[in-house]
Design a protein around this motif. Structure first.
Motif, PDB file in Angstrom:
ATOM      1  N   HIS A   1       0.768  -1.168  -0.021  1.00 44.95           N
ATOM      2  CA  HIS A   1       0.035   0.170   0.000  1.00 44.95           C
ATOM      3  C   HIS A   1       0.818   1.248   0.042  1.00 44.95           C
ATOM      4  CE1 HIS A   1      -3.459  -2.409   0.626  1.00 44.95           C
ATOM      5  NE2 HIS A   1      -2.786  -3.033   1.519  1.00 44.95           N
ATOM      6  N   ALA A   2       0.536   2.130  -0.846  1.00 47.27           N
ATOM      7  CA  ALA A   2       1.257   3.536  -1.051  1.00 47.27           C
ATOM      8  C   ALA A   2       0.951   4.353   0.382  1.00 47.27           C
ATOM      9  CB  ALA A   2       0.767   4.125  -2.019  1.00 47.27           C
ATOM     10  N   SER A   3       1.807   5.009   0.980  1.00 43.41           N
ATOM     11  CA  SER A   3       1.672   5.847   2.028  1.00 43.41           C
ATOM     12  C   SER A   3       1.326   7.283   1.521  1.00 43.41           C
ATOM     13  CB  SER A   3       2.996   5.868   2.824  1.00 43.41           C
ATOM     14  OG  SER A   3       4.005   6.630   2.077  1.00 43.41           O
ATOM     15  N   ASN A   4       0.907   8.186   2.418  1.00 45.61           N
ATOM     16  CA  ASN A   4       0.432   9.431   2.155  1.00 45.61           C
ATOM     17  C   ASN A   4       1.626  10.453   2.245  1.00 45.61           C
ATOM     18  OD1 ASN A   4      -2.045   8.559   1.983  1.00 45.61           O
ATOM     19  ND2 ASN A   4      -2.562   9.050   3.991  1.00 45.61           N
ATOM     20  N   THR A   5       2.753  10.023   2.639  1.00 47.26           N
ATOM     21  CA  THR A   5       4.075  11.010   2.701  1.00 47.26           C
ATOM     22  C   THR A   5       4.519  10.689   1.264  1.00 47.26           C
ATOM     23  OG1 THR A   5       4.343  10.044   5.141  1.00 47.26           O
ATOM     24  CG2 THR A   5       6.163  11.296   4.011  1.00 47.26           C
ATOM     25  N   PRO A   6       4.807  11.824   0.724  1.00 47.83           N
ATOM     26  CA  PRO A   6       5.542  12.095  -0.629  1.00 47.83           C
ATOM     27  C   PRO A   6       6.983  11.399  -0.726  1.00 47.83           C
ATOM     28  CG  PRO A   6       5.196  14.276   0.213  1.00 47.83           C
ATOM     29  CD  PRO A   6       4.564  13.261   1.162  1.00 47.83           C
ATOM     30  N   VAL A   7       7.201  10.943  -1.602  1.00 49.02           N
ATOM     31  CA  VAL A   7       8.484  10.275  -1.678  1.00 49.02           C
ATOM     32  C   VAL A   7       9.454  11.232  -2.176  1.00 49.02           C
ATOM     33  CG1 VAL A   7       9.792   8.390  -2.748  1.00 49.02           C
ATOM     34  CG2 VAL A   7       7.663   7.948  -1.863  1.00 49.02           C
ATOM     35  N   CYS A   8      10.829  11.103  -2.035  1.00 52.20           N
ATOM     36  CA  CYS A   8      11.716  12.077  -2.570  1.00 52.20           C
ATOM     37  C   CYS A   8      11.878  11.830  -3.984  1.00 52.20           C
ATOM     38  CB  CYS A   8      12.965  11.866  -1.782  1.00 52.20           C
ATOM     39  SG  CYS A   8      14.508  12.860  -2.765  1.00 52.20           S
ATOM     40  N   ARG A   9      11.909  12.896  -4.902  1.00 57.37           N
ATOM     41  CA  ARG A   9      11.778  12.602  -6.332  1.00 57.37           C
ATOM     42  C   ARG A   9      13.214  12.270  -6.968  1.00 57.37           C
ATOM     43  NH1 ARG A   9      12.295  18.434  -9.374  1.00 57.37           N
ATOM     44  NH2 ARG A   9      13.465  19.403  -7.844  1.00 57.37           N
ATOM     45  N   ASP A  10      14.378  12.660  -6.146  1.00 61.66           N
ATOM     46  CA  ASP A  10      15.876  12.456  -6.605  1.00 61.66           C
ATOM     47  C   ASP A  10      15.989  10.857  -6.534  1.00 61.66           C
ATOM     48  OD1 ASP A  10      16.003  14.909  -7.414  1.00 61.66           O
ATOM     49  OD2 ASP A  10      16.699  15.672  -5.396  1.00 61.66           O
ATOM     50  N   CYS A  11      15.656  10.359  -5.314  1.00 66.97           N
ATOM     51  CA  CYS A  11      16.246   9.009  -4.958  1.00 66.97           C
ATOM     52  C   CYS A  11      14.976   7.909  -5.090  1.00 66.97           C
ATOM     53  CB  CYS A  11      16.638   8.940  -3.611  1.00 66.97           C
ATOM     54  SG  CYS A  11      15.659   9.185  -2.224  1.00 66.97           S
ATOM     55  N   ASP A  12      13.635   8.498  -5.451  1.00 65.33           N
ATOM     56  CA  ASP A  12      12.954   7.738  -5.504  1.00 65.33           C
ATOM     57  C   ASP A  12      12.419   6.812  -4.361  1.00 65.33           C
ATOM     58  OD1 ASP A  12      10.206   7.034  -6.989  1.00 65.33           O
ATOM     59  OD2 ASP A  12      11.468   5.310  -8.061  1.00 65.33           O
ATOM     60  N   GLY A  13      12.892   7.318  -3.335  1.00 67.96           N
ATOM     61  CA  GLY A  13      12.377   6.244  -2.092  1.00 67.96           C
ATOM     62  C   GLY A  13      13.441   5.342  -1.483  1.00 67.96           C
ATOM     63  N   PHE A  14      14.658   5.438  -2.274  1.00 67.33           N
ATOM     64  CA  PHE A  14      15.898   4.560  -2.062  1.00 67.33           C
ATOM     65  C   PHE A  14      16.779   5.663  -1.578  1.00 67.33           C
ATOM     66  CE2 PHE A  14      13.249   2.103  -4.760  1.00 67.33           C
ATOM     67  CZ  PHE A  14      13.013   1.013  -4.139  1.00 67.33           C
TER      68      PHE A  14
END
Length: 59
Positions: free
Chosen positions: A4-17
């Motif tokens: 499930h996706a969280s409501n917190t936006p993911v960093c666009r530079d690292c894409d969550g990694f």
């Protein structure tokens, strides 16, 4: 199974990694690979995008 996706936006530079290990191609004396750790500079290793700061324009 999808997560499930969280409501917190993911960093666009690292894409969550935000932290990665990069192999250098050489080996340590015990036979393991030598690695370097790199951290995303935009999100400071959190993987999450922060809200932009409020900027006052004008006088």
């Amino acid at each position: 199974m999808p997560q499930h996706a969280s409501n917190t936006p993911v960093c666009r530079d690292c894409d969550g990694f935000p932290v990665v290990a990069i192999t250098t191609g050489t080996r340590n004396t015990d036979g393991t690979r030598a690695t370097l750790t790199a951290t995303c500079q935009t999100c400071k290793g959190t993987g999450r995008r922060t809200a932009p700061a409020v900027v006052r324009a004008g006088r």
